[in-house]
Motif scaffolding. Structure first.
Motif, PDB file in Angstrom:
ATOM      1  N   LEU A  88      16.328  13.099   6.417  1.00 14.33           N
ATOM      2  CA  LEU A  88      16.613  14.153   7.398  1.00 14.33           C
ATOM      3  C   LEU A  88      15.984  13.861   8.756  1.00 14.33           C
ATOM      4  O   LEU A  88      16.564  14.169   9.794  1.00 14.33           O
ATOM      5  CB  LEU A  88      16.146  15.513   6.876  1.00 14.33           C
ATOM      6  N   GLY A  91      17.859  10.238  10.282  1.00 18.55           N
ATOM      7  CA  GLY A  91      19.279  10.017  10.429  1.00 18.55           C
ATOM      8  C   GLY A  91      20.087  11.293  10.342  1.00 18.55           C
ATOM      9  O   GLY A  91      19.539  12.390  10.249  1.00 18.55           O
ATOM     10  N   PHE A  92      21.377  11.120  10.368  1.00 17.78           N
ATOM     11  CA  PHE A  92      22.337  12.211  10.243  1.00 17.78           C
ATOM     12  C   PHE A  92      22.812  12.192   8.793  1.00 17.78           C
ATOM     13  O   PHE A  92      23.491  11.260   8.365  1.00 17.78           O
ATOM     14  CB  PHE A  92      23.504  11.984  11.218  1.00 17.78           C
ATOM     15  N   VAL A  94      24.868  13.358   5.573  1.00 20.45           N
ATOM     16  CA  VAL A  94      26.149  13.952   5.206  1.00 20.45           C
ATOM     17  C   VAL A  94      26.204  14.095   3.694  1.00 20.45           C
ATOM     18  O   VAL A  94      26.072  13.103   2.963  1.00 20.45           O
ATOM     19  CB  VAL A  94      27.329  13.084   5.691  1.00 20.45           C
ATOM     20  N   HIS A 141      22.506  17.678   6.950  1.00 18.11           N
ATOM     21  CA  HIS A 141      22.951  18.144   8.265  1.00 18.11           C
ATOM     22  C   HIS A 141      24.400  18.604   8.250  1.00 18.11           C
ATOM     23  O   HIS A 141      24.787  19.492   8.996  1.00 18.11           O
ATOM     24  CB  HIS A 141      22.792  17.025   9.307  1.00 18.11           C
ATOM     25  N   LEU A 142      25.205  17.981   7.412  1.00 19.78           N
ATOM     26  CA  LEU A 142      26.628  18.278   7.345  1.00 19.78           C
ATOM     27  C   LEU A 142      27.087  18.201   5.897  1.00 19.78           C
ATOM     28  O   LEU A 142      26.702  17.290   5.171  1.00 19.78           O
ATOM     29  CB  LEU A 142      27.422  17.252   8.172  1.00 19.78           C
ATOM     30  N   TYR A 162      29.683  12.776  13.219  1.00 18.56           N
ATOM     31  CA  TYR A 162      28.552  11.940  13.623  1.00 18.56           C
ATOM     32  C   TYR A 162      28.557  11.723  15.142  1.00 18.56           C
ATOM     33  O   TYR A 162      27.525  11.855  15.800  1.00 18.56           O
ATOM     34  CB  TYR A 162      28.598  10.599  12.887  1.00 18.56           C
ATOM     35  N   GLN A 165      27.419  14.740  16.917  1.00 20.20           N
ATOM     36  CA  GLN A 165      25.959  14.885  16.756  1.00 20.20           C
ATOM     37  C   GLN A 165      25.233  14.003  17.765  1.00 20.20           C
ATOM     38  O   GLN A 165      24.289  14.434  18.411  1.00 20.20           O
ATOM     39  CB  GLN A 165      25.558  14.500  15.326  1.00 20.20           C
ATOM     40  N   ILE A 166      25.691  12.776  17.922  1.00 16.29           N
ATOM     41  CA  ILE A 166      25.082  11.839  18.859  1.00 16.29           C
ATOM     42  C   ILE A 166      25.246  12.337  20.304  1.00 16.29           C
ATOM     43  O   ILE A 166      24.299  12.312  21.088  1.00 16.29           O
ATOM     44  CB  ILE A 166      25.682  10.414  18.699  1.00 16.29           C
ATOM     45  N   ALA A 169      22.941  15.150  21.090  1.00 20.27           N
ATOM     46  CA  ALA A 169      21.527  14.776  21.182  1.00 20.27           C
ATOM     47  C   ALA A 169      21.180  14.148  22.523  1.00 20.27           C
ATOM     48  O   ALA A 169      20.023  14.053  22.888  1.00 20.27           O
ATOM     49  CB  ALA A 169      21.182  13.802  20.048  1.00 20.27           C
TER      50      ALA A 169
END
Length: 170
Positions: A88, A91-92, A94, A141-142, A162, A165-166, A169
């Motif tokens: 967590l 990274g992202f 899934v 996260h997802l 993804y 999300q990037i 950020a």
């Protein structure tokens, strides 16, 4: 970082995302198997689940120290607090959510699944594992429901999430 039950499609989606992104793929089961020079089933049989989980945690730390890439975890990786925290934070994550019927169908002929292979009622064992693990998986996260989606559709939806999300950020 792909998490979810065995049979949910982490390896297949990881390969798809690797092709789409050009990023390397780090499959934790494959990393452990290579390091130990034996299959995951043989490792469970000879050394036990606790030993495997320690090697899996080492493989995760190793993967996170490598250049950024797609991490395909084992089905139980995310259940363990330290692994979950690392995933967590770094990274992202899934969660590939698959219903019991789909998992059972995909795993019906599959062998080399140590937590299922010795069970008389594989469906019951799978259901119990899913019930135990789902609360942890939902911390991702997802969450993406895999039922009813083809590989391409699933891959594109995860890739878009993804990228969003990037972008968010930055």
């Amino acid at each position: 970082m792909l998490v979810g039950m065995m049979g949910c499609g982490k390896t297949v989606l990881g390969r798809w995302l690797g092709r789409r992104s050009g990023l390397p793929i780090y499959d934790l089961d494959r990393m452990v198997s290579r390091r130990e020079h034996r299959s995951i089933s043989a490792l469970f049989e000879k050394k036990g689940e606790a030993y495997f989980r320690r090697r899996e945690a080492e493989a995760l730390r190793q993967a996170l120290a490598l250049p950024p890439g797609i991490v395909s975890t084992g089905g139980g990786t995310f259940v363990f607090e330290e692994n979950r925290r690392l995933l967590l934070e770094r990274g992202f994550v899934v969660y590939l959510e698959a219903p019991l019927d789909l998992l059972e169908a995909r795993l019906r002929e599959s062998r080399g699944r140590p937590l299922l292979d010795s069970m008389v009622d594989r469906r019951q064992a799978l259901q119990e594992l899913l019930e135990k693990r789902a609360p942890f998986y939902r911390m991702a996260h997802l969450t993406v429901r895999v039922a009813g989606q083809g590989e391409e559709e699933l891959g594109e939806s995860v890739w878009r999430a993804y990228c969003e999300q990037i972008e968010g950020a930055e």
